[in-house]
Design an enzyme around this catalytic site. Structure first.
Site, short mmCIF file in Angstrom:
data_model
loop_
_atom_site.label_atom_id
_atom_site.label_comp_id
_atom_site.label_asym_id
_atom_site.label_seq_id
_atom_site.Cartn_x
_atom_site.Cartn_y
_atom_site.Cartn_z
N ASP A 1 0.75 -1.68 0.32
CA ASP A 1 0.03 -0.48 -0.12
C ASP A 1 1.17 1.22 -0.14
O ASP A 1 1.97 1.25 0.03
CB ASP A 1 -0.59 0.01 0.97
C1 NOJ Z 1 -4.17 4.24 -0.24
C2 NOJ Z 1 -5.47 3.03 0.67
O1 NOJ Z 1 -4.65 2.35 1.76
C3 NOJ Z 1 -5.48 2.00 -0.38
O2 NOJ Z 1 -6.82 1.10 -0.56
C4 NOJ Z 1 -5.54 2.41 -2.17
O3 NOJ Z 1 -5.53 1.73 -3.05
C5 NOJ Z 1 -4.00 3.53 -2.10
N1 NOJ Z 1 -4.26 4.05 -0.98
C6 NOJ Z 1 -4.11 3.82 -3.48
O4 NOJ Z 1 -4.42 4.79 -3.40
#
Ligand code: NOJ
Length: 747
Positions: free
Chosen positions: A284
């Protein structure tokens, strides 16, 4: 060890089937191998690099970015939403980079791209995998026209605590329902064939147990037994991977002390070895770097080492791989075999997507943005997702009535789209006010409050005036989009601002009130439920929320949703979920003592001593699976084919459902089982099947379900999947708290 697994897979696919599909798998594996043998270390490391650019970047593409692509230092991008940039970056990659490896462009396409569907918890409320599949298919068609071939969806985190902001994106609290939805989402995003230009790779996220954040505080610690992890949190991911999900995203949290992005147990043992996942894992946003803040990595280099050795293939935004992998290899802390293994996982997905042959968006692919058929499906999804919680004979409304349209969510095109709706254009959003006007309903409109957190009572006078001049009040209340989603947890989850006061003042007019809630989570309504005649939960319903609400409120359609998550009376009850354990002192009506009935000076042990709260008891406001329609049903004649089940046999359970109301309607019949005694304690109920039926007025239909031994399996404390002999209770009903009961014995 990783590379030998890779070789085994190649040998395996070589040695078996000759069907066209598997021969293309074999060809892809050959291509991956051949390509890897030509790539320099720099280029390999480039494939592991997912670079974020802000979708707001304007003007010329930065030269630094183009050069990095030219040198093969970037394998994928997120958030490049300018079609010209996408084309130019892809051109550089496929014409000028060392081995001409295409880039993959990714985006959070979560519940729609341009046409926005209800938020995922709303789609889960449809209990309809087909609705979920269609939302994903349309999202894929629309977003792929912008070059997006990889979405960070579906989110499959089981959520048992509605304070957690990401409940909005979750499939709810139940592993079975979530698994059914997971399969549908994967099929929808990835289409019939991954190399179709309208197919986008799905990403099952967030691996693992992200929804178990303590206290519902986002990013927080998940601490649990391994059997709980496997019985509740893992199944939706397993379903997604078995349906062919190409990618998996790690979660931000730690699980039992080890952050997910450096967690060899979940990434190597569970995901690769047990679930045989052969796509790629992405971190993430900065989650590799964040292992430093977790206190698990000493510095960025150490974080990169932990992640790479846990087989985390691609790093999102932080740069530990880019900056330190070369050194780590030279120092012998990371092996070249491991790098080859991870790169091959990424290249495999790129081949499957057909990116090597067709890296660009086809000229004629315009995505049919906001096409009539897309809007129609978004409207149906909003209808299927809305849950009618209360109806004192007020709904459906009469179209000839004059309606007071009131409330901060009545005309908020942006807010009704919900969280993660980056690309949805509010200009295309139809609000309830607009939909009522378009339908020619006689309206008195007064917002009452400007936005959901508004505490000012200035608008109350006009709201009361509008109510007095109308037959019925329809109050659109709830939460703005920003109050749920990532990092947007709340400790109290009632209607924010002065919305409860507004409802109380309006109830003094004596006019019937229909409360429509648009929010990213269940909202506690204990304080005001008696002031209103009906409550309809629409979640954040998306682009077509207005027309959907018009049709439901005026009876052209019936709200079709059932709760995918338990609805609490107050947030102090959380976490709260239907599939809890019994405890040694299960609560009961007979023994429950309400706080106000305790005698002054009562003796300590004079109370019932069971597992409950003295003030709010032990039941939720509305149970999991609950939802009304515009008719009523009666369940009778529950039958079971045999009272003893032996291995490889089935038990058939059937029930009669009669439509006892005044119009046709949908019954959602739910089947739960309870394993009465286990070698580890088992939940009071577990959902195992559901069926949706449409019944005419007065009609009776017989529904049957088959229970197989598969349905009785669980993971015990030795981490074995077992079926244990003994008694099983079976419940069939309209929700998790009501229904008929029978039982059988497994021998
Ligand atoms: C953080 C989030 O937790 C995740 O779900 C998301 O896909 C990513 N950022 C990318 O934006």
């Amino acid at each position: 060890m990783r590379i030998s697994l890779f070789l085994c897979l190649v040998l395996f696919v070589f040695s078996c089937s000759k069907t066209p599909k598997s021969s293309s798998i074999v060809k892809n594996e050959e291509k991956v191998k051949a390509l890897i043998s030509k790539m320099s270390l720099e280029e390999k490391l480039g494939q592991l690099n997912l670079r974020g650019t802000s979708s707001r970047v304007k003007g010329e593409l930065p030269e630094e970015l183009k050069q990095a692509v030219r040198e093969g230092k970037i394998g994928a991008f997120l958030n490049v939403m300018n079609k010209d940039y996408v084309k130019e970056l892809q051109r550089i990659a496929t014409e000028e980079s060392p081995n001409k490896i295409p880039l993959i462009f990714s985006r959070d396409v979560i519940h729609g791209f341009k046409t926005i569907f209800p938020i995922p918890i709303g789609l889960a409320a449809s209990w309809d995998p087909e609705t979920a599949r269609q939302s994903a298919r349309i999202s894929a068609i629309e977003s792929s026209s912008y070059g997006v071939r990889w979405t960070f969806a579906p989110m499959l985190d089981i959520a048992r605590d509605s304070r957690w902001g990401r409940v909005a994106e979750s499939p709810g609290e139940d592993p079975y329902l979530a698994s059914e939805l997971a399969k549908a989402y994967i099929t929808g995003y990835q289409g019939d064939s991954l190399n179709n230009p309208t197919s986008i790779a799905a990403c099952a996220k967030h691996f693992l147990a992200y929804g178990a954040a303590i206290g519902g505080r986002d990013y927080n610690t998940a601490n649990m037994s391994e059997s709980l992890l496997r019985n509740i949190y893992l199944p939706p991911f397993e379903a997604a991977i078995n349906s062919g999900a190409q990618t998996v995203m790690t979660s931000f949290n730690e699980i039992n002390g080890v952050p997910a992005s450096g967690n060899k147990f979940i990434l190597n043992t569970i995901l690769r070895d047990e679930l045989n996942f052969n796509g790629f894992v992405v971190s993430d946003w900065d989650s590799i770097k964040e292992m430093i803040f977790h206190g698990y990595a000493q510095d960025l280099k150490h974080a990169g080492e932990l992640a790479i050795n846990a087989s985390l293939d691609m790093e999102m935004t932080s740069r530990s791989y880019e900056l330190y992998l070369k050194d780590l290899i030279e120092e012998g802390r990371v092996s070249l075999d491991q790098i080859n293994f991870l790169v091959s996982n990424i290249l495999r997905v790129k081949y499957k997507l057909g990116l090597f042959d067709n890296p660009f968006v086809p000229e004629n692919h315009d995505g049919n943005l906001y096409a009539k058929s897309h809007l129609e499906k978004a409207k149906n999804a909003a209808i299927n997702s809305s849950v009618l919680l209360k109806n004192e004979k007020i709904l459906p409304l009469n179209k000839s009535n004059t309606i007071a349209v009131i409330g901060p969510m009545s005309n908020q095109p942006h807010e009704q789209l919900g969280t993660w709706a980056f690309d949805g254009d509010k200009a295309h959003t139809v609000t309830p006010l607009k939909a009522f006007e378009d339908a020619g309903i006689k309206i008195n409109f007064a917002k009452g409050l400007d936005y959901s957190r508004d505490k000012s009572s200035q608008g109350f006078y006009n709201a009361v005036k509008a109510a007095n001049a109308s037959d019925v009040v329809v109050l659109f209340a709830g939460e703005e989009a920003i109050l749920s989603g990532e990092a947007h947890s709340r400790a109290t989850i009632n209607l924010p601002g002065a919305q409860e006061e507004l409802i109380k003042i309006l109830s003094e007019t004596g006019k019937p009130i229909v409360l429509v809630i648009m929010a990213g989570r269940p909202i506690t309504i204990t304080n005001i439920i008696d002031e209103v005649d009906a409550v309809l939960m629409a979640w954040h319903p998306g682009t077509m929320g207005g027309p959907a609400l018009h049709d439901m409120l005026f009876g052209d359609a019936e709200p079709g949703g059932r709760l995918p998550i338990t609805w609490p009376k107050i947030s102090g009850q959380l976490p709260l979920y239907y599939n809890h354990k019994t405890t040694g002192r299960p609560p009961s009506k007979e023994k429950y003592v309400q706080m106000d009935s305790i005698k002054i000076g009562a003796w300590q042990s004079s109370l019932g001593n069971q597992s409950h709260y003295l003030d709010v008891g032990y039941t939720p406001h509305f149970p999991f699976g609950y939802g009304l329609g515009y008719t009523t049903f009666e369940y009778s004649n529950l039958k079971i084919s045999n009272t003893v089940l032996e291995s490889n046999q089935l038990v058939k359970v059937s029930v009669d459902i009669e439509n006892t109301g005044e119009r046709k309607g949908k019954a959602l019949v739910q089947l739960y089982i309870q394993d009465v005694v286990g070698s580890i304690t088992r939940p009071v109920k577990e959902l195992k099947a559901f069926k949706s039926l449409s019944l005419k007025k007065g009609e009776t239909q017989n529904v049957s379900f088959e229970i197989s031994t598969e349905d009785l399996k669980f993971v015990n404390n030795d981490m074995k999947s077992v079926i244990e002999p003994g008694e099983f209770n079976v419940f069939v009903g309209p929700n998790s708290a009501e229904g008929l009961e029978t039982s059988f014995e497994y021998k």
